[in-house]
Every structure is written in structure tokens, then in C-alpha cells.
Design a protein around this motif. Sequence first.
Motif, short mmCIF file in Angstrom:
data_model
loop_
_atom_site.label_atom_id
_atom_site.label_comp_id
_atom_site.label_asym_id
_atom_site.label_seq_id
_atom_site.Cartn_x
_atom_site.Cartn_y
_atom_site.Cartn_z
N LYS A 34 0.75 -1.37 -0.03
CA LYS A 34 0.14 -0.11 -0.09
C LYS A 34 0.99 1.13 0.03
O LYS A 34 1.76 1.35 0.85
CB LYS A 34 -0.66 -0.06 1.37
CG LYS A 34 -1.88 1.06 1.04
CD LYS A 34 -3.01 1.06 2.25
CE LYS A 34 -1.99 0.95 4.13
NZ LYS A 34 -3.47 1.62 4.77
N GLY A 35 0.55 2.36 -0.90
CA GLY A 35 1.64 3.12 -0.97
C GLY A 35 0.73 4.43 -0.65
O GLY A 35 -0.24 4.41 0.04
N PRO A 36 0.99 5.61 -1.11
CA PRO A 36 0.72 7.04 -0.54
C PRO A 36 -0.52 7.29 -1.48
O PRO A 36 -1.16 8.10 -1.34
CB PRO A 36 1.85 7.60 -0.80
CG PRO A 36 3.36 7.24 -1.69
CD PRO A 36 2.72 5.97 -0.96
N TYR A 37 -0.74 6.63 -2.71
CA TYR A 37 -1.53 6.40 -3.46
C TYR A 37 -2.72 6.04 -2.71
O TYR A 37 -4.02 6.29 -2.65
CB TYR A 37 -0.85 6.44 -4.86
CG TYR A 37 -2.57 6.52 -5.96
CD1 TYR A 37 -2.80 7.72 -6.64
CD2 TYR A 37 -2.74 5.29 -6.19
CE1 TYR A 37 -4.49 7.66 -7.54
CE2 TYR A 37 -4.10 5.42 -7.31
CZ TYR A 37 -4.87 6.81 -7.52
OH TYR A 37 -5.84 6.30 -7.90
N ASP A 38 -2.84 4.88 -2.61
CA ASP A 38 -3.15 4.29 -1.99
C ASP A 38 -4.49 4.74 -0.54
O ASP A 38 -5.33 5.11 -0.77
CB ASP A 38 -2.96 3.06 -1.65
CG ASP A 38 -2.84 2.04 -3.03
OD1 ASP A 38 -3.33 2.07 -4.26
OD2 ASP A 38 -1.36 0.96 -3.01
N VAL A 39 -3.44 5.87 0.08
CA VAL A 39 -3.60 6.56 1.28
C VAL A 39 -4.09 7.11 1.14
O VAL A 39 -5.68 7.55 1.51
CB VAL A 39 -2.44 6.18 2.48
CG1 VAL A 39 -2.92 7.06 3.66
CG2 VAL A 39 -1.93 5.41 2.23
N ALA A 40 -3.82 8.05 -0.17
CA ALA A 40 -4.52 9.31 -0.47
C ALA A 40 -6.25 9.10 -1.25
O ALA A 40 -7.28 10.13 -0.93
CB ALA A 40 -4.01 9.56 -1.33
N MET A 41 -6.09 8.15 -2.40
CA MET A 41 -7.38 7.06 -2.01
C MET A 41 -8.72 6.67 -1.27
O MET A 41 -9.73 7.38 -1.83
CB MET A 41 -7.13 6.79 -3.85
CG MET A 41 -6.14 7.20 -4.40
SD MET A 41 -7.34 8.13 -5.76
CE MET A 41 -8.97 8.01 -5.63
N ALA A 42 -8.06 6.92 -0.30
CA ALA A 42 -9.00 6.25 0.60
C ALA A 42 -9.41 7.45 1.22
O ALA A 42 -10.74 7.63 1.80
CB ALA A 42 -8.33 5.15 1.63
N LYS A 43 -8.48 8.75 1.96
CA LYS A 43 -9.16 9.00 2.33
C LYS A 43 -10.16 10.10 1.37
O LYS A 43 -10.89 11.16 2.26
CB LYS A 43 -8.25 10.35 2.80
CG LYS A 43 -7.02 9.36 3.89
CD LYS A 43 -5.50 10.67 4.15
CE LYS A 43 -5.00 10.26 5.05
NZ LYS A 43 -3.90 11.21 5.88
N THR A 44 -9.67 10.16 0.19
CA THR A 44 -10.61 11.04 -0.74
C THR A 44 -12.31 10.09 -0.84
O THR A 44 -13.34 11.32 -0.36
CB THR A 44 -9.98 11.25 -2.11
OG1 THR A 44 -8.91 11.57 -1.89
CG2 THR A 44 -10.85 11.71 -2.58
N TYR A 45 -11.81 8.96 -0.69
CA TYR A 45 -12.86 8.37 -0.36
C TYR A 45 -14.20 8.22 0.74
O TYR A 45 -15.20 8.65 1.35
CB TYR A 45 -12.90 6.76 0.02
CG TYR A 45 -13.76 5.65 -0.96
CD1 TYR A 45 -15.06 5.30 -2.40
CD2 TYR A 45 -14.41 4.99 0.28
CE1 TYR A 45 -15.73 4.53 -2.39
CE2 TYR A 45 -15.15 4.18 0.29
CZ TYR A 45 -16.06 3.83 -0.90
OH TYR A 45 -17.02 2.97 -0.93
N GLU A 46 -13.41 8.90 2.02
CA GLU A 46 -14.27 8.68 3.30
C GLU A 46 -14.29 10.08 2.92
O GLU A 46 -15.17 10.22 3.37
CB GLU A 46 -12.92 8.64 4.36
CG GLU A 46 -12.08 6.66 4.43
CD GLU A 46 -11.57 6.79 5.20
OE1 GLU A 46 -10.81 7.61 5.93
OE2 GLU A 46 -10.98 5.31 5.67
N ALA A 47 -13.67 10.59 2.68
CA ALA A 47 -13.95 12.53 2.79
C ALA A 47 -15.09 12.58 1.57
O ALA A 47 -16.09 13.48 2.19
CB ALA A 47 -13.19 13.54 2.41
N ASN A 48 -15.52 11.82 1.13
CA ASN A 48 -16.52 11.41 -0.41
C ASN A 48 -17.18 10.94 0.44
O ASN A 48 -18.88 12.22 0.15
CB ASN A 48 -16.37 11.36 -1.81
CG ASN A 48 -15.58 12.14 -2.56
OD1 ASN A 48 -15.10 13.26 -2.26
ND2 ASN A 48 -14.70 11.27 -3.19
#
Length: 372
Positions: free
Chosen positions: A310-324
Amino acid sequence: MDKVTRFFWFCSGAHVDTLKKYPIEHNKYVGIGATIFFTALFASLSGGYAMYFVFNGDAFAVGFAILFGLLWGTAIFNMDRYIVSSINKEGSTNQQILQASPRILLAIMIGIVISRPLELKIFDKEIRQKLKTAYLKGQHSKIDTLQKTYNQKYTMELGKTSDLKKEKDSLEKDINRSRVQLNEEVFGEKNNQTSGIVGYGTYAKQKQGILQEKEARLKTVTDNADKMDQYLARRKEFEGVNDLRLFTDHQLDSLAKIAGFADRNWALGQLTYNENGTRDLDTYLAISFIGYLFILFECLPVFVKLMSPKGPYDVAMAKTYEANIHFAERDKERDISVIDEVYRDHVDEDVRRRRNTLANRTDHDKERHRYD
């Protein structure tokens, strides 16, 4: 190169604006996107080649093949892109594998489908030879079957013809012997079949009469045999026995060239067996290797996504998903409160309107009572 990189990012299904913030992830998604793109390219070639055989001989065969190849490649591209982009890296390894299992099975099926037409093209020469052998055997079998049916249907006539020919052969041999005996009797050669008296005497006349009877019988038998032969020839023509011939080399080449997808696919399967029915291991491994290669190639983007940490892109996408999700829930609650407020205002307005109506009616009743 920036345009190529962004194109492969798009092929991988990544969110480009988010991915640009993490350079360490760039190469990984370039590789995934390139694999998806070339898989779709091979799928286009495979689908187009298969469709070309479907419309082989048609004036628009090439056009149909190109159109279907583009549609098929686009469908495979979209499916692969969705498979890779939908894998969630937030769960545990087992959860990710379980999540990716249906996608891996789908990738295996896609790999099998796109590899088969290319296998047909790679082994085209061997397939044509197998088809020519099969067509020749089939024609032999068809001729034998038709001939057997004809023989069973006209057993009595064929038996009678055979007896007439046997009698004819026997009469011809007997007539030859009788002629020799007649000549010996006329020339006075003494043996157990002649009198030894020279000249055309009583014994010679007897032998001459017997010879004439045999010749008359031979003529009758010959005429009857010829009539039976003519009758059977007409029956053969009617039953179609005379119409069947073995294929020439030119005909076999033409048949193998225009063979359909089903025949070629059958022939490819038969290449893995020897004449005695045993498995031809070398050919089997060669054909299987191509299929396994495309299956691996199709599953490779999924495996890369699963194996990569799991890279920084995956973490960022997960946070974006949660924020959405959070914003969506907040907007939903806000919309509900707005609806409630509008509803309450509507109810209050309706109550005020009813009260005013009631007050107006009361005043009207008072005025009418005073008038009365």
C-alpha cells in the motif's frame, strides 16, 4: 513522454490528479497501464482475426473484422481497467485476495478467449494439413457408407448379376474346350473324347450341336448380364453413388482455406493427439504455453496490484473516498433538514391560512346575525 505516461496512467484506472502528487508511484501505474493497453491490443487482433473467419469470402470481411476487433479490444480494455482500479488496498491480504478472486477468474476467461484465435493463426499450416486429412477421411467414409447402403438395397440384383457373370465365365471356358474337341474330332485325333475318325462325321456333328447350344446359352446369359448391368448403373446414378469422388489436392487446399472457425478450432485440438490416439506432448505443450502466456498476461495487472504494498497514492485515495462519503452524508443530512424546514413552513402557512379563513367566516356570521 509526459503524454505517454499520462495515457498509461489513464489505462491503469488511476486518478491522475492525485497520482501526480506521488512520484514514487508513477512507474508502478505506468507498468500496470501499459499491460492493460497491450492486453487490449492483443484482444483486438484476436477478435478481428476470429471475425475474419466468420465472414471469410465476404466482400466486407476485412471491414467487419476491423470493426469487431476495435469493439472487442475496447470492451476488454474497459473491463481490465475496471478490474484493476476496483481492487481496494485498505483490507488485509486475505481480504484483498478474496476481493480479487472473481476478477482473477474473469481475467483467466478473457485470457483463454483472446489466446485461441492467435493460436489458430500461429499453427495455421499444421491446421490446414490436419483439415485436409480429415476431409479426405470423411469423403472416404461417405463413399463407403453410400456404397454399403446401395449394396444392401440391391442385394438381390447384385447377387443375380454375380451369378450370371460366373455362369458366363464358366460357359466361355466350356465353349473353348468344346471347340478344341470339335477340331480334334474333325482332324481325327484319337483320345478319350474323340473317335479318331477323320472328317465331319456323326460325332463331329454331335459336338457341333452341343457347341451351338452352349454358344446360344452364352448369348442369353450375356444379354441378361448386360441388362442387369445397365439397370444397376441407372440405380447407381439415381442413388448418387457415381457422383461421389475422392477430393483432389486442389479441392482439399480450397476446402482447408475456406474452413470455418469451428473446423479450425477442432483441428487445433486434434493436433495434440497422434494417429494412434496418444497425446502428442510436444504439440500439446506448445499450444498450452501460448494459452498460459496470455492468461498470465491478462492476470498480470491484478497480480501487480495485489503484490504491491500500500503506497501513498492508495492512502490518499482511501482518504478521498472517506471524505467524499462524509460530504455525501453531510449533504444528505442538510438536504433532509432543508426539506423539513420547507415542510414546516408549508404547514405553518397552511395553518395560518385556515385560521384566517375561519376568522373571516366568524366575522361574516356576526354581521349576518346583527342584520337578522
